[in-house]
Design a protein around this motif. Structure first.
Motif, PDB file in Angstrom:
ATOM      1  N   SER A  83      10.126  -3.679   5.118  1.00 38.15           N
ATOM      2  CA  SER A  83       9.435  -3.604   3.824  1.00 38.15           C
ATOM      3  C   SER A  83      10.198  -4.368   2.755  1.00 38.15           C
ATOM      4  CB  SER A  83       9.262  -2.137   3.399  1.00 38.15           C
ATOM      5  OG  SER A  83       8.544  -1.441   4.405  1.00 38.15           O
ATOM      6  N   GLU A 132       9.981  -1.487  -2.175  1.00 31.08           N
ATOM      7  CA  GLU A 132       9.224  -2.727  -2.400  1.00 31.08           C
ATOM      8  C   GLU A 132       9.152  -3.125  -3.877  1.00 31.08           C
ATOM      9  OE1 GLU A 132       5.797  -1.467  -0.131  1.00 31.08           O
ATOM     10  OE2 GLU A 132       6.453  -2.677   1.571  1.00 31.08           O
ATOM     11  N   TRP A 184      11.460   0.016   9.372  1.00 31.26           N
ATOM     12  CA  TRP A 184      10.407  -0.109   8.338  1.00 31.26           C
ATOM     13  C   TRP A 184      10.996  -0.289   6.955  1.00 31.26           C
ATOM     14  CZ3 TRP A 184       6.124  -1.969   9.782  1.00 31.26           C
ATOM     15  CH2 TRP A 184       5.614  -1.682  11.047  1.00 31.26           C
ATOM     16  N   TRP A 234       0.850  -1.191   0.000  1.00 30.33           N
ATOM     17  CA  TRP A 234       0.000   0.000   0.000  1.00 30.33           C
ATOM     18  C   TRP A 234       0.879   1.233   0.000  1.00 30.33           C
ATOM     19  CZ3 TRP A 234       0.843   2.903   4.427  1.00 30.33           C
ATOM     20  CH2 TRP A 234       1.376   2.202   5.523  1.00 30.33           C
ATOM     21  N   SER A 235       0.304   2.347  -0.372  1.00 30.37           N
ATOM     22  CA  SER A 235       1.033   3.609  -0.287  1.00 30.37           C
ATOM     23  C   SER A 235       0.019   4.741  -0.196  1.00 30.37           C
ATOM     24  CB  SER A 235       1.942   3.812  -1.509  1.00 30.37           C
ATOM     25  OG  SER A 235       2.871   4.844  -1.260  1.00 30.37           O
ATOM     26  N   LYS A 236       0.052   5.490   0.891  1.00 27.07           N
ATOM     27  CA  LYS A 236      -0.896   6.585   1.173  1.00 27.07           C
ATOM     28  C   LYS A 236      -2.343   6.062   1.273  1.00 27.07           C
ATOM     29  CE  LYS A 236       2.696   9.271   0.048  1.00 27.07           C
ATOM     30  NZ  LYS A 236       3.902   8.550   0.434  1.00 27.07           N
ATOM     31  N   LEU A 255       2.249  -6.053   5.546  1.00 25.81           N
ATOM     32  CA  LEU A 255       3.406  -6.140   6.436  1.00 25.81           C
ATOM     33  C   LEU A 255       2.956  -6.024   7.891  1.00 25.81           C
ATOM     34  CD1 LEU A 255       6.373  -6.071   7.282  1.00 25.81           C
ATOM     35  CD2 LEU A 255       6.474  -3.696   6.519  1.00 25.81           C
ATOM     36  N   GLU A 256       1.965  -5.162   8.135  1.00 22.78           N
ATOM     37  CA  GLU A 256       1.516  -4.912   9.502  1.00 22.78           C
ATOM     38  C   GLU A 256       0.677  -6.059  10.043  1.00 22.78           C
ATOM     39  OE1 GLU A 256       1.077  -2.837   6.863  1.00 22.78           O
ATOM     40  OE2 GLU A 256       2.948  -1.804   7.340  1.00 22.78           O
ATOM     41  N   ASP A 301       3.908  -1.736  14.842  1.00 22.03           N
ATOM     42  CA  ASP A 301       3.038  -0.814  14.104  1.00 22.03           C
ATOM     43  C   ASP A 301       2.589   0.346  15.008  1.00 22.03           C
ATOM     44  OD1 ASP A 301      -0.134  -1.130  12.310  1.00 22.03           O
ATOM     45  OD2 ASP A 301       1.592   0.195  12.027  1.00 22.03           O
ATOM     46  N   GLY A 302       2.861   1.552  14.567  1.00 24.39           N
ATOM     47  CA  GLY A 302       2.387   2.723  15.324  1.00 24.39           C
ATOM     48  C   GLY A 302       3.291   3.126  16.477  1.00 24.39           C
ATOM     49  N   TRP A 332      10.900  10.866  11.340  1.00 22.71           N
ATOM     50  CA  TRP A 332      11.150  10.070  10.133  1.00 22.71           C
ATOM     51  C   TRP A 332      12.172  10.718   9.202  1.00 22.71           C
ATOM     52  CZ3 TRP A 332       9.743   5.220   8.855  1.00 22.71           C
ATOM     53  CH2 TRP A 332       9.867   4.839   7.513  1.00 22.71           C
ATOM     54  N   LYS A 345      -3.108   3.689   4.084  1.00 22.55           N
ATOM     55  CA  LYS A 345      -2.982   2.772   5.231  1.00 22.55           C
ATOM     56  C   LYS A 345      -4.317   2.451   5.879  1.00 22.55           C
ATOM     57  CE  LYS A 345      -0.363   1.926   9.461  1.00 22.55           C
ATOM     58  NZ  LYS A 345       0.573   2.429  10.496  1.00 22.55           N
ATOM     59  N   ILE A 356       8.166   4.267   0.299  1.00 24.07           N
ATOM     60  CA  ILE A 356       8.744   2.928   0.523  1.00 24.07           C
ATOM     61  C   ILE A 356       8.288   1.983  -0.576  1.00 24.07           C
ATOM     62  CG2 ILE A 356       8.622   0.914   2.038  1.00 24.07           C
ATOM     63  CD1 ILE A 356       8.716   2.756   4.421  1.00 24.07           C
ATOM     64  N   PHE A 357       7.004   2.103  -0.947  1.00 25.87           N
ATOM     65  CA  PHE A 357       6.497   1.203  -1.999  1.00 25.87           C
ATOM     66  C   PHE A 357       7.344   1.339  -3.263  1.00 25.87           C
ATOM     67  CE2 PHE A 357       4.013  -1.215  -4.769  1.00 25.87           C
ATOM     68  CZ  PHE A 357       3.716  -0.469  -5.906  1.00 25.87           C
TER      69      PHE A 357
HETATM   70  C1  JS2 Z   1       3.677   0.661   9.262  1.00 23.97           C
HETATM   71  C2  JS2 Z   1       5.071   2.428   8.947  1.00 23.97           C
HETATM   72  C3  JS2 Z   1       4.089   2.094  11.149  1.00 23.97           C
HETATM   73  O1  JS2 Z   1       3.612  -1.261   1.409  1.00 23.97           O
HETATM   74  C4  JS2 Z   1       3.601  -0.428   2.555  1.00 23.97           C
HETATM   75  C5  JS2 Z   1       3.988  -1.173   3.796  1.00 23.97           C
HETATM   76  O2  JS2 Z   1       4.628  -2.387   3.464  1.00 23.97           O
HETATM   77  C6  JS2 Z   1       4.934  -0.207   4.526  1.00 23.97           C
HETATM   78  O3  JS2 Z   1       5.860  -0.838   5.305  1.00 23.97           O
HETATM   79  O4  JS2 Z   1       5.570   0.463   3.459  1.00 23.97           O
HETATM   80  C7  JS2 Z   1       4.617   0.693   2.439  1.00 23.97           C
HETATM   81  C8  JS2 Z   1       3.983   2.053   2.696  1.00 23.97           C
HETATM   82  O5  JS2 Z   1       4.979   3.024   2.713  1.00 23.97           O
HETATM   83  P1  JS2 Z   1       4.942   4.235   1.667  1.00 23.97           P
HETATM   84  O6  JS2 Z   1       4.862   3.683   0.279  1.00 23.97           O
HETATM   85  O7  JS2 Z   1       6.050   5.137   2.019  1.00 23.97           O
HETATM   86  O8  JS2 Z   1       3.553   4.927   1.902  1.00 23.97           O
HETATM   87  P2  JS2 Z   1       3.153   5.938   3.048  1.00 23.97           P
HETATM   88  O9  JS2 Z   1       1.657   5.884   3.194  1.00 23.97           O
HETATM   89  O10 JS2 Z   1       3.775   7.276   2.823  1.00 23.97           O
HETATM   90  O11 JS2 Z   1       3.848   5.212   4.297  1.00 23.97           O
HETATM   91  C9  JS2 Z   1       3.455   5.374   5.572  1.00 23.97           C
HETATM   92  C10 JS2 Z   1       4.606   4.956   6.433  1.00 23.97           C
HETATM   93  C11 JS2 Z   1       5.210   3.625   6.074  1.00 23.97           C
HETATM   94  C12 JS2 Z   1       6.359   3.247   6.987  1.00 23.97           C
HETATM   95  N1  JS2 Z   1       5.883   3.308   8.374  1.00 23.97           N
HETATM   96  N2  JS2 Z   1       4.458   1.350   8.420  1.00 23.97           N
HETATM   97  N3  JS2 Z   1       3.484   1.009  10.591  1.00 23.97           N
HETATM   98  O12 JS2 Z   1       3.920   2.370  12.338  1.00 23.97           O
HETATM   99  C13 JS2 Z   1       4.909   2.848  10.281  1.00 23.97           C
HETATM  100  N4  JS2 Z   1       5.617   3.982  10.489  1.00 23.97           N
HETATM  101  C14 JS2 Z   1       6.189   4.241   9.297  1.00 23.97           C
HETATM  102  N5  JS2 Z   1       6.925   5.310   9.050  1.00 23.97           N
END
Ligand code: JS2
Length: 275
Positions: free
Chosen positions: A173, A206, A169, A106-108, A126-127, A136-137, A157, A110, A201-202
């Motif tokens: 990931s 990933e 993370w 996932w990305s944005k 992953l969570e 998580d969190g 971060w 959650k 991260i995606f």
């Molecule tokens: C979880 C946290 C926290 O595919 C997903 C997951 O696998 C994740 O691990 O990484 C991807 C999402 O990250 P992305 O693409 O950067 O999207 P985003 O919505 O900007 O990410 C939110 C933060 C992801 C890493 N992360 N994941 N639980 O508690 C947590 N804290 C952080 N910083």
């Protein structure tokens, strides 16, 4: 005579004011010290209790051993000097189990993703794995010269690349994506101009680990709310498809968020029909 009393009275008032100000200063110093003591105090017990409680929900894990492998990554270290490799012992102790046709990235998105996987067990994020779940969190870090785990005064971060939370993370990931096989699903956000943010991260960790010898298809679900600003033909999605290994199948569907929520709540409906 009156002047004499007047002068005495003035000195008395001045002395009382001085005593009051000194007492006020003492109270302020004590209050600040107590507040700092409470906010900056080590929280090892709190973090460990949460970690173990969540870990024990998963079978066949030695949670105390995993906690020890986790804490050695950051305890006693400058919290801007905890690279991803610091967690190697942890991921050796609790490696990701290969998961075919069930991995959901996932990305944005959650909230909508976890609302879905909380109700249906056809996908795993992953969570939903043990290591992703226990942390998580949470926020954690160590300090040089201390054996404790802190939850306050830790780097944010973006404050520094090698901070304990970000390195975890990033490494988790990568490991989770490496364990994916068959069809992989990713939920992206159609309400932002760039659903595939290169800094995410995606996109940066990933996707690079989805290789055709294991992963045969990437299914993009673009979550559409009111007034979406992106679609499956948006540049960042076209670029995503171009980035995939040769031979890997790709498809993208624009799916209303309400449809995902409704389908997730109906156990009669097969997950695959949700998009
Ligand atoms: C979880 C946290 C926290 O595919 C997903 C997951 O696998 C994740 O691990 O990484 C991807 C999402 O990250 P992305 O693409 O950067 O999207 P985003 O919505 O900007 O990410 C939110 C933060 C992801 C890493 N992360 N994941 N639980 O508690 C947590 N804290 C952080 N910083």
């Amino acid at each position: 005579m009156e002047e004499q009393y007047g002068g005495l009275d003035k000195r008395l008032r001045r002395r009382r004011l001085l005593i009051f100000l000194v007492l006020l200063a003492v109270v302020v110093v004590i209050t600040v010290a107590v507040v700092l003591g409470v906010t900056l105090r080590p929280r090892t017990n709190e973090v460990k209790a949460t970690f173990l409680e969540r870990c024990q929900k998963f079978k066949d894990y030695n949670c105390e051993k995993i906690w020890d492998a986790f804490r050695q990554a950051y305890v006693g270290r400058d919290s801007c000097n905890v690279p991803v490799g610091a967690y190697d012992a942890l991921f050796l102790e609790a490696p990701f189990v290969p998961s075919c046709n069930r991995v959901m990235l996932w990305s944005k998105t959650k909230d909508v993703v976890h609302a879905f996987t909380a109700k249906r067990d056809c996908y795993v994020t992953l969570e939903d794995t043990m290591l992703g779940s226990v942390l998580d969190g949470l926020t954690w870090c160590g300090k040089e010269g201390s054996n404790e785990t802190f939850t306050t005064d830790c780097p944010g971060w973006t404050e520094c690349e090698n901070n304990p939370v970000r390195s975890f993370w990033n490494q988790a990931s990568a490991g989770f994506a490496n364990a994916a096989c068959g069809d992989v699903t990713v939920l992206l956000n159609g309400s932002i101009p760039k659903p595939v943010d290169p800094m995410s991260i995606f996109a940066s960790i990933e996707v690079n680990r989805l290789h055709y010898n294991r992963v045969k298809k990437l299914k993009v679900v673009l979550v559409m709310q009111e007034n979406p600003v992106a679609n499956c033909k948006s540049d960042s999605l076209v670029a995503l498809e171009a980035k995939l290994d040769p031979g890997m199948e790709y498809n993208c569907k624009e799916v209303p968020e309400a449809q995902i929520e409704e389908c997730g709540s109906d156990p009669e409906k097969p997950c695959g029909s949700c998009w």
